[in-house]
Scaffold this motif. Structure first.
Motif, mmCIF file in Angstrom:
data_model
loop_
_atom_site.group_PDB
_atom_site.id
_atom_site.type_symbol
_atom_site.label_atom_id
_atom_site.label_comp_id
_atom_site.label_asym_id
_atom_site.label_seq_id
_atom_site.Cartn_x
_atom_site.Cartn_y
_atom_site.Cartn_z
ATOM 1 N N ASN A 1 0.805 -1.220 0.000
ATOM 2 C CA ASN A 1 0.000 0.000 0.000
ATOM 3 C C ASN A 1 0.839 1.272 0.000
ATOM 4 O OD1 ASN A 1 -2.454 -1.470 0.103
ATOM 5 N ND2 ASN A 1 -2.099 -1.847 2.276
ATOM 6 N N GLY A 2 2.006 1.206 -0.645
ATOM 7 C CA GLY A 2 2.813 2.409 -0.748
ATOM 8 C C GLY A 2 4.004 2.390 0.195
ATOM 9 N N PRO A 3 4.501 3.567 0.580
ATOM 10 C CA PRO A 3 5.700 3.655 1.428
ATOM 11 C C PRO A 3 5.511 2.938 2.760
ATOM 12 C CG PRO A 3 5.136 5.794 0.482
ATOM 13 C CD PRO A 3 3.994 4.882 0.183
ATOM 14 N N LEU A 4 6.637 2.514 3.316
ATOM 15 C CA LEU A 4 6.599 1.838 4.612
ATOM 16 C C LEU A 4 6.080 2.780 5.687
ATOM 17 C CD1 LEU A 4 10.040 -0.027 4.615
ATOM 18 C CD2 LEU A 4 7.791 -1.056 4.361
ATOM 19 N N ASP A 5 5.275 2.237 6.571
ATOM 20 C CA ASP A 5 4.795 2.987 7.722
ATOM 21 C C ASP A 5 5.931 3.085 8.748
ATOM 22 O OD1 ASP A 5 3.596 2.932 10.609
ATOM 23 O OD2 ASP A 5 1.989 3.707 9.339
ATOM 24 N N THR A 6 6.395 4.295 9.008
ATOM 25 C CA THR A 6 7.561 4.486 9.882
ATOM 26 C C THR A 6 7.318 3.934 11.281
ATOM 27 O OG1 THR A 6 8.164 6.466 8.636
ATOM 28 C CG2 THR A 6 9.174 6.182 10.800
ATOM 29 N N GLN A 7 6.135 4.145 11.792
ATOM 30 C CA GLN A 7 5.828 3.677 13.136
ATOM 31 C C GLN A 7 5.850 2.156 13.209
ATOM 32 O OE1 GLN A 7 2.201 5.294 14.724
ATOM 33 N NE2 GLN A 7 2.343 4.169 16.660
ATOM 34 N N ARG A 8 5.303 1.517 12.198
ATOM 35 C CA ARG A 8 5.302 0.047 12.193
ATOM 36 C C ARG A 8 6.723 -0.479 11.993
ATOM 37 N NH1 ARG A 8 1.234 -3.643 12.193
ATOM 38 N NH2 ARG A 8 1.678 -5.720 11.378
ATOM 39 N N LEU A 9 7.506 0.211 11.190
ATOM 40 C CA LEU A 9 8.888 -0.200 10.977
ATOM 41 C C LEU A 9 9.680 -0.117 12.284
ATOM 42 C CD1 LEU A 9 10.843 -1.147 8.803
ATOM 43 C CD2 LEU A 9 11.395 1.252 8.352
ATOM 44 N N GLU A 10 9.466 0.918 13.066
ATOM 45 C CA GLU A 10 10.140 1.030 14.355
ATOM 46 C C GLU A 10 9.699 -0.093 15.296
ATOM 47 O OE1 GLU A 10 12.595 2.996 15.410
ATOM 48 O OE2 GLU A 10 12.742 3.785 13.364
ATOM 49 N N TRP A 11 8.439 -0.475 15.190
ATOM 50 C CA TRP A 11 7.922 -1.591 15.993
ATOM 51 C C TRP A 11 8.648 -2.878 15.617
ATOM 52 C CZ3 TRP A 11 4.578 -5.660 14.104
ATOM 53 C CH2 TRP A 11 4.035 -6.462 15.107
ATOM 54 N N ILE A 12 8.870 -3.107 14.337
ATOM 55 C CA ILE A 12 9.592 -4.298 13.881
ATOM 56 C C ILE A 12 11.053 -4.253 14.339
ATOM 57 C CG2 ILE A 12 10.460 -5.494 11.825
ATOM 58 C CD1 ILE A 12 7.836 -4.686 10.425
ATOM 59 N N PHE A 13 11.691 -3.075 14.233
ATOM 60 C CA PHE A 13 13.074 -2.937 14.701
ATOM 61 C C PHE A 13 13.202 -3.255 16.186
ATOM 62 C CE2 PHE A 13 14.221 0.400 11.254
ATOM 63 C CZ PHE A 13 14.537 -0.619 10.366
ATOM 64 N N VAL B 1 14.363 -11.203 8.254
ATOM 65 C CA VAL B 1 13.897 -10.443 7.103
ATOM 66 C C VAL B 1 12.589 -11.040 6.577
ATOM 67 C CG1 VAL B 1 14.403 -9.726 4.731
ATOM 68 C CG2 VAL B 1 16.222 -9.710 6.456
ATOM 69 N N ALA B 2 12.532 -12.376 6.474
ATOM 70 C CA ALA B 2 11.331 -13.038 5.950
ATOM 71 C C ALA B 2 10.119 -12.754 6.825
ATOM 72 C CB ALA B 2 11.577 -14.542 5.845
ATOM 73 N N ILE B 3 10.304 -12.807 8.143
ATOM 74 C CA ILE B 3 9.191 -12.538 9.056
ATOM 75 C C ILE B 3 8.798 -11.067 8.998
ATOM 76 C CG2 ILE B 3 8.495 -12.507 11.484
ATOM 77 C CD1 ILE B 3 10.347 -14.980 11.840
ATOM 78 N N ALA B 4 9.805 -10.182 8.964
ATOM 79 C CA ALA B 4 9.515 -8.747 8.891
ATOM 80 C C ALA B 4 8.738 -8.410 7.629
ATOM 81 C CB ALA B 4 10.814 -7.952 8.951
ATOM 82 N N ARG B 5 9.096 -9.036 6.510
ATOM 83 C CA ARG B 5 8.366 -8.797 5.263
ATOM 84 C C ARG B 5 6.898 -9.165 5.416
ATOM 85 N NH1 ARG B 5 11.187 -11.959 0.582
ATOM 86 N NH2 ARG B 5 9.176 -11.456 -0.327
ATOM 87 N N ALA B 6 6.632 -10.253 6.128
ATOM 88 C CA ALA B 6 5.256 -10.727 6.258
ATOM 89 C C ALA B 6 4.411 -9.819 7.139
ATOM 90 C CB ALA B 6 5.249 -12.145 6.818
ATOM 91 N N ILE B 7 5.052 -9.123 8.088
ATOM 92 C CA ILE B 7 4.276 -8.310 9.025
ATOM 93 C C ILE B 7 4.499 -6.814 8.814
ATOM 94 C CG2 ILE B 7 4.264 -10.145 10.748
ATOM 95 C CD1 ILE B 7 6.417 -8.652 12.304
ATOM 96 N N VAL B 8 5.169 -6.440 7.715
ATOM 97 C CA VAL B 8 5.456 -5.032 7.499
ATOM 98 C C VAL B 8 4.164 -4.243 7.306
ATOM 99 C CG1 VAL B 8 5.729 -5.131 4.977
ATOM 100 C CG2 VAL B 8 7.058 -3.473 6.335
#
Length: 246
Positions: free
Chosen positions: A112-124, A149-156
């Protein structure tokens, strides 16, 4: 077959058969995944667990039976359409794009477009190594890092259903603990998780329901707590005690 409450399950397989070439792998699988929480699929090697996940995703098509997801029949749907229906799949093979960086792998997974910064920080927060290797080619990472990486891709992005095959394989204990935290938080969202795993201590801590496969069929289904507390049932279904695996 065990069903959690009266709510419509998010995923249901009814009499599903899958042939791969001349081999008849799934032989009438009946599987109910309740909406919300985490369901576990257990069984000996070769029981048909991975084939079940791949059949759900349309990577192998069922030769008989029916697969319903969120009230929709997806039995004959193509894999891209199933993914667009909000199902994510993390294969055991740690499938990543080796020539692309970690950042590019995650950007490709963002539908759905650019990565959500807040969700990306949650993954980090769960996988801090991803921040460190953000601009590294994924192919240069260790097996455990590729799994991250594989798991992060699935929940990004939020998904209705997450199918995960052996997520702890190759991960260090500290990362497994982070993964437990990640799945616990996902369980509090609207994401339902179906997990194939051999690390029984891992699934004991997370599983709400469990189905056990043997010889291409589901032979037991019920609350995870019942299986954890019943050593005789563990021995009969799996040939071992859950406590014998760390």
């Amino acid at each position: 077959m065990y069903k959690q409450g009266d709510a419509e399950p998010i995923l249901q397989l009814s009499g599903v058969h899958t042939h791969i070439g001349e081999y008849h792998i799934l032989q009438g699988v009946d599987l109910v995944v309740p909406r919300g929480g985490l369901s576990v699929l257990l069984g000996r090697n070769g029981a048909g667990k991975t084939t079940t996940l791949r059949t759900i995703m349309g990577m192998w098509h069922a030769s008989a039976g029916r697969i319903q997801f969120d009230g929709r029949d997806i039995t004959a749907a193509a894999t891209p359409d199933i993914a667009q229906a909000s199902i994510a799949y993390v294969p055991e093979s740690m499938a990543v794009f080796s020539a692309l960086t970690v950042r590019e792998n995650l950007y490709l997974a963002a539908r759905n477009g650019p990565l959500d910064t807040q969700r990306l920080e949650w993954i980090f927060g769960f996988f801090p190594a991803l921040r460190k290797f953000w601009n590294y080619p994924a192919g240069l990472l260790s097996g455990g890092q590729k799994q991250m990486v594989a798991i992060a891709r699935a929940i990004v992005e939020p998904r209705k259903l997450l199918l995960v095959d052996e997520p702890t394989k190759g991960l260090a204990p500290a990362i497994i603990n982070n993964l437990i935290d990640a799945f616990r938080e996902l369980k509090e969202t609207e994401t339902t998780i179906l997990l194939v795993e051999q690390n029984f201590n891992f699934v004991k801590k997370l599983g709400d329901t469990v189905s056990v496969m043997d010889d291409g069929r589901v032979v037991h289904a019920g609350p995870m707590s019942d299986l954890v507390e019943d050593r005789e049932l563990q021995q009969r279904l799996l040939g071992l005690s859950l406590d014998s695996h760390q």
